[in-house]
Design an enzyme around this catalytic site. Structure first.
Site, PDB file in Angstrom:
ATOM      1  N   ASN A   7       8.688 -14.156 -30.700  1.00 56.70           N
ATOM      2  CA  ASN A   7       7.982 -12.885 -30.867  1.00 56.70           C
ATOM      3  C   ASN A   7       9.021 -11.828 -31.258  1.00 56.70           C
ATOM      4  O   ASN A   7       9.760 -11.331 -30.410  1.00 56.70           O
ATOM      5  CB  ASN A   7       7.302 -12.538 -29.533  1.00 56.70           C
ATOM      6  N   ARG A  63       4.500 -14.907 -33.411  1.00 61.79           N
ATOM      7  CA  ARG A  63       3.498 -13.852 -33.306  1.00 61.79           C
ATOM      8  C   ARG A  63       3.639 -12.969 -34.543  1.00 61.79           C
ATOM      9  O   ARG A  63       4.743 -12.469 -34.833  1.00 61.79           O
ATOM     10  CB  ARG A  63       3.737 -13.033 -32.053  1.00 61.79           C
ATOM     11  N   HIS A  76      -3.564  -6.656 -30.211  1.00 61.61           N
ATOM     12  CA  HIS A  76      -3.564  -7.331 -28.898  1.00 61.61           C
ATOM     13  C   HIS A  76      -4.549  -8.493 -28.883  1.00 61.61           C
ATOM     14  O   HIS A  76      -5.010  -8.903 -27.824  1.00 61.61           O
ATOM     15  CB  HIS A  76      -3.963  -6.384 -27.742  1.00 61.61           C
ATOM     16  N   LEU A 107      -3.647  -3.606 -20.413  1.00 60.66           N
ATOM     17  CA  LEU A 107      -3.004  -2.323 -20.095  1.00 60.66           C
ATOM     18  C   LEU A 107      -1.515  -2.547 -19.856  1.00 60.66           C
ATOM     19  O   LEU A 107      -1.093  -2.918 -18.755  1.00 60.66           O
ATOM     20  CB  LEU A 107      -3.652  -1.706 -18.840  1.00 60.66           C
ATOM     21  N   ARG A 142       2.047   6.451 -26.996  1.00 62.28           N
ATOM     22  CA  ARG A 142       1.070   6.702 -28.070  1.00 62.28           C
ATOM     23  C   ARG A 142      -0.115   7.491 -27.531  1.00 62.28           C
ATOM     24  O   ARG A 142      -0.592   7.235 -26.422  1.00 62.28           O
ATOM     25  CB  ARG A 142       0.571   5.374 -28.646  1.00 62.28           C
ATOM     26  N   ARG A 186       5.384   2.538 -13.625  1.00 58.96           N
ATOM     27  CA  ARG A 186       5.922   2.472 -12.250  1.00 58.96           C
ATOM     28  C   ARG A 186       6.541   3.807 -11.849  1.00 58.96           C
ATOM     29  O   ARG A 186       6.342   4.290 -10.741  1.00 58.96           O
ATOM     30  CB  ARG A 186       6.993   1.376 -12.152  1.00 58.96           C
ATOM     31  N   GLY A 202       0.878  -5.363 -17.877  1.00 54.83           N
ATOM     32  CA  GLY A 202       1.737  -4.929 -16.769  1.00 54.83           C
ATOM     33  C   GLY A 202       1.056  -3.956 -15.822  1.00 54.83           C
ATOM     34  O   GLY A 202       1.187  -4.064 -14.602  1.00 54.83           O
ATOM     35  N   GLU A 212       0.368 -14.603 -23.641  1.00 57.27           N
ATOM     36  CA  GLU A 212       0.215 -14.723 -25.097  1.00 57.27           C
ATOM     37  C   GLU A 212       1.010 -15.900 -25.643  1.00 57.27           C
ATOM     38  O   GLU A 212       0.565 -16.591 -26.561  1.00 57.27           O
ATOM     39  CB  GLU A 212       0.675 -13.415 -25.761  1.00 57.27           C
TER      40      GLU A 212
END
Ligand code: ADP
Length: 397
Positions: A7, A91, A180, A207, A239, A282, A328, A380
């Protein structure tokens, strides 16, 4: 026989190695900071792990390091000879209108991916660089492209067209493509297993640093929050997500350049722009707990946008068999899930607080919740590996 999944991001290469039965990965790692003087290479084989600072000038030398690590690093390297790698799954972010499923890579596929560079200027060139590097270094392995847009090839025209002059679509490709898709497709497959229903109706949320919602009917995508590019939809790390396009004209009139506006929307917006603290959820959770009001507001706006899409997509997916959280943030933040599913009993969504507080993949709704709610960790890479096995080893997808 081994399958390597690669990826390539704009400055990183993530990778995982599998056997052809695609169980747990045999080794995995990441090279970050490609093109900078101090790239960092992390590599793990079972319990053995290492991280080294290295200079990796380009994707070719990155892939070369990866092949070397797989055959030489750790007490039990999982590759004895690089010819054991029979397939490399890549990917690829943008497959445009041409690719509705994974394909074996050949020169015409490469040309088609290159033609889509203008729609994914950060991603597709990096993806092609990884494909070329693997093709040169592993000439016996068959390359497979797995597209992030392909799962959305089933969107009906009413969902993918924007209400703009039709020529913008026919001449310039202005439409919703969705992103996604590898994650959402994986989540639909997993939800189908856990719900015991072959083609479920779902609302799935990925998310993470990027974030998106997907409405699924009969196991197929029928709507997505993402647009022509991965900028539309939910609030993301940096974003903005949805925005009145007139904001752009307003800011241009106020003297901001196109590139300044673009930077604000893509790299300095989202959770980072709102909080002024971080794009990392976090850190925002900690700052919120410590009483920081702008962190708390950023989280509230993030959740508000998710609830908007939840409401809209429950309609697209009705009668809905399940709501799925992943990525995550979706997998780890019990606060976000609690805030999203609060006071929605009348819509058939009843959270079980004690199940919500446990980690790992599980149902988090009460036994009696009319619509079950699940946390399902996404994977993925395993889906890319399975498509690669089907095309390379079994001979069909
Ligand atoms: P990517 O989209 O790059 O794959 P991930 O899916 O790994 O990203 O998600 C990254 C996001 O998940 C970051 O904002 C990170 O802070 C957040 N995250 C990870 N663990 C937790 C946690 N325990 N609580 C809240 N947020 C978390």
């Amino acid at each position: 026989m081994r399958i390597l999944v690669i990826n390539c991001g704009s400055s990183s290469i993530k990778y995982k190695l599998y056997g052809v039965e695609v169980g747990d990965s045999l080794a995995e790692g990441i090279i970050e900071g490609i093109g900078t003087p101090s790239a960092r290479h992390r590599h793990r084989v079972e319990d053995w792990e290492t991280a080294v600072e290295v200079a990796v000038v380009d994707y070719r030398s990155g892939v070369s390091r990866i092949v070397e690590a797989l055959s030489e690093w750790g007490p039990t390297p999982p590759v004895a000879d690089s010819r054991e790698i029979v397939g490399v799954g890549h990917r690829v972010v943008h497959g445009g209108e041409r690719f509705s499923s994974s394909v074996i890579i050949n020169p015409s596929v490469m040309e088609a991916i290159e033609a889509l560079d203008s729609l994914a200027p950060l991603h597709n060139p990096a993806n092609r660089a990884g494909i070329e590097a693997a093709g040169n270094l592993l000439p016996k392995a068959v390359g497979v492209a797995v597209f992030d847009t392909a799962f959305f090839s089933t969107l009906p025209e009413r969902a993918y067209r924007y209400a703009v002059p039709a020529q913008w679509w026919s001449r310039h490709g202005v439409r919703r493509y969705g992103f996604h898709g590898i994650s959402h497709r994986y989540l639909v497959e997993r939800a189908s297993e856990v719900l015991g229903k072959p083609r479920p109706n779902l609302v799935t949320f990925h998310l993470g640093a990027g974030a998106s919602a997907c409405a699924v009917r009969d196991g197929r995508a029928v709507d997505t929050s993402m647009g022509m590019t991965p900028l539309e939809g939910l609030v993301m790390g940096t974003r903005s997500g949805d925005l009145d396009p007139a904001v752009v004209f307003h800011l241009m009139k106020a003297g901001l350049s196109a590139s300044e506006i673009r930077r604000g929307l893509e790299r300095e917006g989202g959770l980072l722009g709102l909080s002024g603290i971080s794009s990392d959820f976090r850190r925002l959770t900690e700052a919120t707990r410590a009483g920081n009001p702008s962190a708390a507001l950023a989280v509230e706006i993030f959740v508000h946008r998710i609830r908007r899409y939840l409401g809209a997509f429950l309609v697209q997916a009705a009668p809905c068999d399940g709501v799925v959280f992943s990525g995550g943030i979706g997998e780890n933040s019990l606060e976000v899930r609690r805030m999203v599913i609060s006071d929605l009993e009348s819509m058939g969504l009843v959270l079980d607080p004690s199940r919500n507080a446990v980690t790992g993949g599980r149902r988090i709704s009460t036994e009696g919740s009319p619509i079950p709610i699940w946390v399902l960790p996404t994977d993925e890479e395993s889906l890319i590996a399975r498509d690669t096995v089907r095309l390379v080893v079994v001979g069909q997808v």
